[in-house]
Design a protein around this motif. Structure first.
Motif, PDB file in Angstrom:
ATOM      1  N   SER B  81       0.798  -1.219   0.000  1.00 48.09           N
ATOM      2  CA  SER B  81       0.000   0.000   0.000  1.00 48.09           C
ATOM      3  C   SER B  81       0.837   1.278   0.000  1.00 48.09           C
ATOM      4  N   ILE B  82       2.057   1.200  -0.469  1.00 51.60           N
ATOM      5  CA  ILE B  82       2.859   2.412  -0.493  1.00 51.60           C
ATOM      6  C   ILE B  82       2.711   3.069  -1.873  1.00 51.60           C
ATOM      7  N   PRO B  83       2.116   4.243  -1.920  1.00 45.19           N
ATOM      8  CA  PRO B  83       1.856   4.889  -3.213  1.00 45.19           C
ATOM      9  C   PRO B  83       3.137   5.173  -3.991  1.00 45.19           C
ATOM     10  N   GLU B 415       8.467   9.572   1.632  1.00 45.52           N
ATOM     11  CA  GLU B 415       7.260  10.380   1.504  1.00 45.52           C
ATOM     12  C   GLU B 415       6.093   9.760   2.271  1.00 45.52           C
ATOM     13  N   TYR B 416       5.968   8.446   2.085  1.00 39.50           N
ATOM     14  CA  TYR B 416       4.892   7.686   2.731  1.00 39.50           C
ATOM     15  C   TYR B 416       4.989   7.819   4.256  1.00 39.50           C
ATOM     16  N   LYS B 419       4.341  11.374   5.522  1.00 37.63           N
ATOM     17  CA  LYS B 419       2.930  11.735   5.432  1.00 37.63           C
ATOM     18  C   LYS B 419       2.149  11.164   6.615  1.00 37.63           C
TER      19      LYS B 419
END
Lengths: 254, 430, 482
Positions: B81-83, B415-416, B419
């Motif tokens: 689930s890491i964009p 980033e993940y 965030k």
């Protein structure tokens, strides 16, 4: 004669690094020793001052008429041999000033002189600080701790001035110094030059020798002095590099 | 010693049932030793120095299902689930690898298949102190699933390998995943582990990861503990570095699960190695995060650096215990350790114990530990520039935490994580 | 070139412990063994009131129930409590009315240790209580102190003459059940010092107790109790030595400090018990419980210790910071060489608001010595704005010694600021050579570095003792570096 080195050979961890050095230094003289990296310049300084791990495998050295190699490092210093270190070490917790007083008094005790009076010591310190443009603030700091490269080198010359040795070896004191620091260090040395003391200046660059003008220049290569001359030799080296030196070595050593 | 829970009985009887398994002799011997080590001590209790602040007993009381079968998991997830994360995706459903993954030069295989090969005898549990680590011993005795990731020599992986564990926690489950990472000579590997939980019943994860970084190899290992509140996770990570190797471990624990216990053990088995351990724990309501690290300098000229930072919110609790051993032969060691904590709530508790044990003399070691709140000077400075109280605090906490996240070498992962930090912090403040 | 390391080590190893002599004096020694009878015997010898005997017996009961500690990182030697004599006193009588009655041999002993007791020679500015085995033999400057209302006497004397004070405070900081050795001490303590500084009085001189173990197979169990009433100040120093003996001797002391509002107690120790020989035979087991409590607001307790002796040192002088804005300090230098072990540190309990603590610990390990710093900084939920700073450094000399740090930091208050820093470094050959090259020999070079390293702690000692401690430090490390 102040220093007489005869056929000095030495090794580190069984690796031969000095392969028969001959050198005579008289009071009042300045000798420059040049040579490429790894030729044995700094090793010579280490052997003369008695650093551990350097094993003398042959030859002899007399200093002011005494057998230098037989003495402990501190006795060599007390007899008047001074090394301005290439990499002066930091000793946290020991203040520069306390260190200098201890050193000075140890040397005096060796010569059966009484400890220096506090007032006299202070006077001497001020005087010599000025001579080498050494920041007074630094004298109260821990020995070399947090000093910049230039400050460390200046501290070496400051100590030289304080301890007033007979023979000083400057081990690449110019490396890494900017031109201002180089000028200050050289000025200090020039002011300390006299007909009673002598200097061995180990350097990589001819630049330093424009400031500290040597009487003799020696080229060290592969553990031996392969060429000696006057200051013109340094200029020649600067122009031609060391390659032209290397040839005669191999033939000479056969 | 806890040996009276039904879980303990359940585990021991399950172990005995499975004795007639078809595993190779060396493996069943290893399991037997591990099982003995576990039963000798039982589940750890707060009477043991290493578990003084971390009481797992309340979390063992559930009526756990020990074997969540694959069938119970209805998830079509094929990726984590890491964009925007460009990685080789490996998805383990209830611990099992279902699809073949092919990456040139890197083999990914189910552990039980791989362990038929005698070769793994020299890897599996070879360096884990089973007697001192009951939870790792339990995993070794009873693990079912897991994978081996092995990079051939000289292989430089083109992109990170992302391992996502998906578990079904419709009922309470107790799972024991196992991961073996081998970076052979002069290879380079990045592994990112993360978790996806379906269902809201308690899930207790008792995981073991072993990582072998061979001569001149490099391995980056990320463990992202971003979980819902029903997760309790005890994780044992054993890394062995050979000469000239580089290992980076990133363990980031964020609010969610109620219990996290990470054991990061690092043995420097060769000379001239470099290792970095980066940890961040942001603890939320009711959470306990306990990081126990142990760096063992066995050889000369190695460099290790450890930076663990914690931000404690609400009624949370964190434990940091960092050990550095410098053994007699490990001369010229440089070992550094830093643990900084910010307590944002009066209901939060921190226990920090940095620990140096040095038996060699030519070493340079230091550790530091701080516990504090906001720097009033900094806060005032920001306010004087017109920044409001909450914004100023957020800014400072982010600056504090991002000091660790900016060590992440994969931009998407960084980033993940950042965030989620910002988001969790906002939740904690309101 | 000469390689000195072996020679120096050799020379040093042969160096004698300076204070290892034995005083030949007739002693009354209780038979070995520990039982309720032993306690009755000691209590009767001292003519104690019933309450104290009862307290001792209670302590003995808790001693019997205490488990042996097991958390230390060295092998705790088995102490046979039945093989120790718990009371030894010069036969000529316990406490002397005047110095004329003291056996000249005793006075000579203390003089040899640098502690003159006779009126003509007493140290200026320092009042001394001299304890020989189980009893206090003399206290100097008593009258001068009395003029200020200060009580400075042996604890046996205090039990008789200031019974209410002793009863009120004894065991309030270190309960008789605190730990195995504290319980043992409470059961069998024979003597020690008692200090009471009245409200608003600044003690005009340093107070000092000098402990000497002489008789073999005895243990020394002294107990010190210092109470600084509101707004008072006292600086107290203890020193100690023992003869060289092949067997180990136990020293299990308890020190309790109580500082009321605005009071300050400065407690310094220069510990030089016999460390055993280079093989690790003999030496004192120094298992000591020291704790102070800052009862009132703005109180301050400061521990300073220079630990160079004992085979095993095991102590954690602590401060309970109960009063708001009270301060606790711990300054320590611990030297271990040969096979010595030091496991020492402190505990700072922050309970009151705005409490502060500062910990400076300097460990020096040489030979096969092991040095551990073990410390606890605990901030309770109510200790708003508590502050702690800890610096703990280790210096290694040689490659067979060890340095270990075990700091525990526990905070339950978000406004607390706790900083801990630790470093480990060694005296390197390069540093020694640099100093050699400037004409300073190796011994002096080590002394220079070590004293520079320990300066921050030595500066905390009263002037009279700082110089002594500095010398002691240099002597302790002589020959440790090659």
């Amino acid at each position: 004669m102040l220093l007489d080195i005869k056929n000095l050979q030495a090794s580190v961890e069984n690796k031969q690094i000095l392969k028969g050095i001959n050198l005579q230094v008289n009071p009042g003289e300045v000798h420059a020793i040049m040579g490429p990296n790894g030729s044995g310049k700094s090793s010579l300084a280490s052997v003369l001052t008695g650093r551990q791990n350097y094993e003398v495998t042959g030859g002899e050295v007399s200093f002011d008429g005494r057998d230098l190699l037989d003495m402990s490092p501190e006795d060599r210093a007390r007899e008047g041999l001074f090394l301005a270190f290439q990499y002066p070490i930091e000793i946290p917790g020991v203040s520069n000033i306390n260190f200098l007083r201890t050193a000075l008094n140890e040397i005096r005790a060796y010569h059966n002189e009484p400890p220096i009076e506090a007032k006299e010591f202070l006077k001497l310190t001020r005087e010599k600080q000025k001579l080498v443009e050494f920041d007074a603030k630094l004298t109260n700091r821990s020995l070399n701790e947090g000093f910049s490269g230039g400050e460390k080198k200046r501290n070496e010359i400051f100590q030289l001035a304080m301890l007033n040795p007979k023979l000083s070896i400057l081990d690449e004191t110019d490396s890494g110094l900017d031109i201002d620091a180089l000028r200050i260090v050289s000025n200090g040395v020039n002011k300390l030059r006299s007909d009673k003391n002598a200097f061995i200046v180990i350097t990589h660059y001819q630049r330093l020798l424009e400031y500290i003008v040597p009487d003799f220049v020696h080229v060290l290569y592969d553990g031996k002095i392969v060429k000696s001359g006057t200051k013109e030799l340094a200029l020649e080296l600067e122009e031609k590099g060391y390659d032209w030196i290397k040839e005669p070595v191999t033939t000479a050593s056969v | 010693m806890i040996t009276t829970t039904s879980l303990y009985d359940q585990l021991t009887s399950l172990y005995k049932e499975k004795r007639n398994d078809t595993e190779s002799a060396w493996l069943s011997n290893l399991r037997e030793d591990a099982f003995k080590a576990f039963t000798r001590n039982g589940f750890p209790t707060t009477k043991q120095e290493d578990w003084r602040f971390t009481n797992i007993a309340p979390f063992l009381k559930e009526d756990f299902l020990l074997h969540p079968g694959e069938a119970s998991l209805h998830s079509s997830k094929k990726a984590g689930s890491i964009p925007q994360f460009d990685a080789h995706e490996i998805v383990l459903k209830n611990g099992m690898l279902n699809e073949d993954v092919t990456i040139p030069g890197i083999s990914i295989s189910p552990l039980r298949t791989a362990l038929k090969d005698e070769r793994f005898k020299s890897y599996l549990s070879k360096h884990i102190p089973l007697n001192a680590q009951p939870m790792a011993a339990l995993n070794t005795a009873m693990f079912e699933h897991g994978i081996v990731i092995e990079a051939d020599k000289n292989i430089i992986a083109d992109k990170p390998i992302h391992v996502t564990y998906i578990y079904n926690a419709a009922e309470p489950v107790f799972v024991q995943p196992r991961l073996l990472i081998i970076a052979n000579k002069s290879s380079k590997l990045q592994v990112v582990e993360s978790l996806l939980i379906m269902g809201e019943s308690p899930i207790f994860i008792n995981s073991v990861t072993e990582c072998y970084v061979a001569e001149n190899a490099q391995a980056d290992h990320y463990v992202l503990q971003v979980t819902p509140p029903n997760v309790r996770w005890v994780n044992f990570n054993q890394t062995i570095q050979s000469a000239d190797s580089l290992y980076n471990n990133y363990t980031y624990t964020l609010p969610g699960g109620l219990l996290f216990r990470n054991n990061i053990h690092l043995d420097l088995n060769g000379t001239n190695t470099e290792s970095h351990l980066y940890g961040l724990y942001l603890t939320g309501p009711g959470q306990l995060t306990d990081n126990h690290t142990c760096v063992n300098h066995l050889n000369p000229n190695c460099f290790s650096n450890e930076l663990y930072k914690g931000v404690l919110m609400r009624d949370s609790r964190a434990v940091f215990n960092g050990k550095i051993f410098v053994q007699q032969d490990a001369q010229k060691t440089n070992a550094f350790q830093q643990n900084n904590n910010m307590l944002l709530s009066n209901n939060a508790i921190i226990d920090s114990k940095p620990q140096l044990e040095i038996f060699a003399d030519d070493v340079k070691c230091s550790h530091g530990s701080t516990v504090g709140n906001f720097n009033d000077e900094a806060l005032f400075y920001l306010k004087a520039r017109g920044i409001g109280d909450v914004a100023a605090r957020n800014l400072l906490v982010n600056a504090f935490a991002f000091d660790v996240t900016n060590k992440i070498q994969v931009p998407a992962v960084q980033e993940y994580v950042e965030k989620i930090i910002t988001q969790k912090m906002a939740e904690a403040y309101d | 070139m000469p390689n000195k390391s072996d020679d120096i080590l050799e020379e040093y190893s042969n160096k004698e412990y300076e204070f290892g002599f034995v005083t030949d004096i007739e002693m009354e020694v209780a038979p070995k063994g520990l039982s309720e009878e032993t306690i009755h015997f000691i209590s009767a010898k001292k003519g104690e009131p019933q309450w104290l005997l009862d307290w001792r017996l209670k302590a003995y009961q808790s001693f019997l129930k205490q488990p042996e500690p097991h958390w230390q990182n060295f092998e705790l030697p088995k102490v046979d409590f039945q093989d120790i004599s718990y009371y030894a006193a010069p036969k000529s009588g316990a406490k002397y009315k005047s110095l004329d009655e003291v056996d000249p041999e005793l006075i000579a002993t203390f003089e040899k240790l640098g502690i003159p007791l006779s009126e003509q020679k007493i140290l200026a500015g320092v009042a001394v209580d001299a304890v020989f085995d189980s009893v206090s033999v003399a206290t100097t400057y008593k009258e001068t102190l009395k003029e200020h209302g200060i009580i400075f006497c042996s604890i046996s004397e205090a039990v008789k003459e200031h019974s209410e004070l002793v009863q009120k405070y004894l065991g309030t900081v270190v309960p008789h059940s605190d730990n195995l050795y504290a319980a043992l001490n409470a059961a069998v303590f024979s003597d020690g010092s008692f200090v009471y500084i009245p409200k608003g009085v600044r003690c005009p001189m340093e107070l000092s107790t000098y402990f000497r173990i002489n008789t073999e197979n005895t243990g020394q169990f002294e107990r010190t109790l210092i109470i600084a009433d509101e707004g008072s100040y006292v600086s107290y120093l203890e020193g100690c030595t023992a003869p060289k003996r092949d067997e180990n001797q136990l020293h299990a002391a308890v020190v309790e400090l109580i500082a009321m509002e605005n009071a300050e107690i400065k407690y310094s120790t220069v510990q030089n018990w016999y460390p055993g020989d280079k093989e690790g035979n003999g030496g004192i087991y120094n298992f000591v419980t020291k704790r102070g409590v800052c009862r009132g607001a703005h109180a301050k307790i400061s521990w300073t210790q220079v630990e160079t002796g004992s085979a095993i040192t095991w102590k954690y002088p602590s401060v309970i910071l109960q009063g708001d804005y009270s301060t606790g300090e711990f300054y320590s230098v611990a030297v271990t060489k040969n096979k010595q072990i030091a496991d020492t540190g402190t505990k700072m309990f922050h309970i009151g608001k705005g409490t502060k603590s500062r910990i400076i610990s300097k460990g020096i390990s040489a030979g096969e010595g092991q040095n551990s710093y073990r410390g606890l900084v605990q901030v309770s939920a109510k200790a708003e704005n508590a502050r702690n700073f800890t610096q703990c450094d280790s210096l290694l000399i040689g490659d067979r010694c060890g340095a270990h740090t075990f700091p525990y930091i526990e905070s339950k208050n978000s406004s607390a600021t706790i900083e801990h820093e630790a470093t480990t470094s060694k005296i390197g050959e390069d540093q020694i050579f640099y100093l050699n090259q400037r004409g300073i020999d190796t011994e002096k070079a080590v002394a220079l570095i070590v004293n520079g390293y320990a300066k921050e702690v030595l500066n905390q000692l009263p002037m009279e003792f700082a110089v002594e401690a500095q010398k002691l430090l240099s002597i302790s490390l002589e020959g440790s570096v090659g």
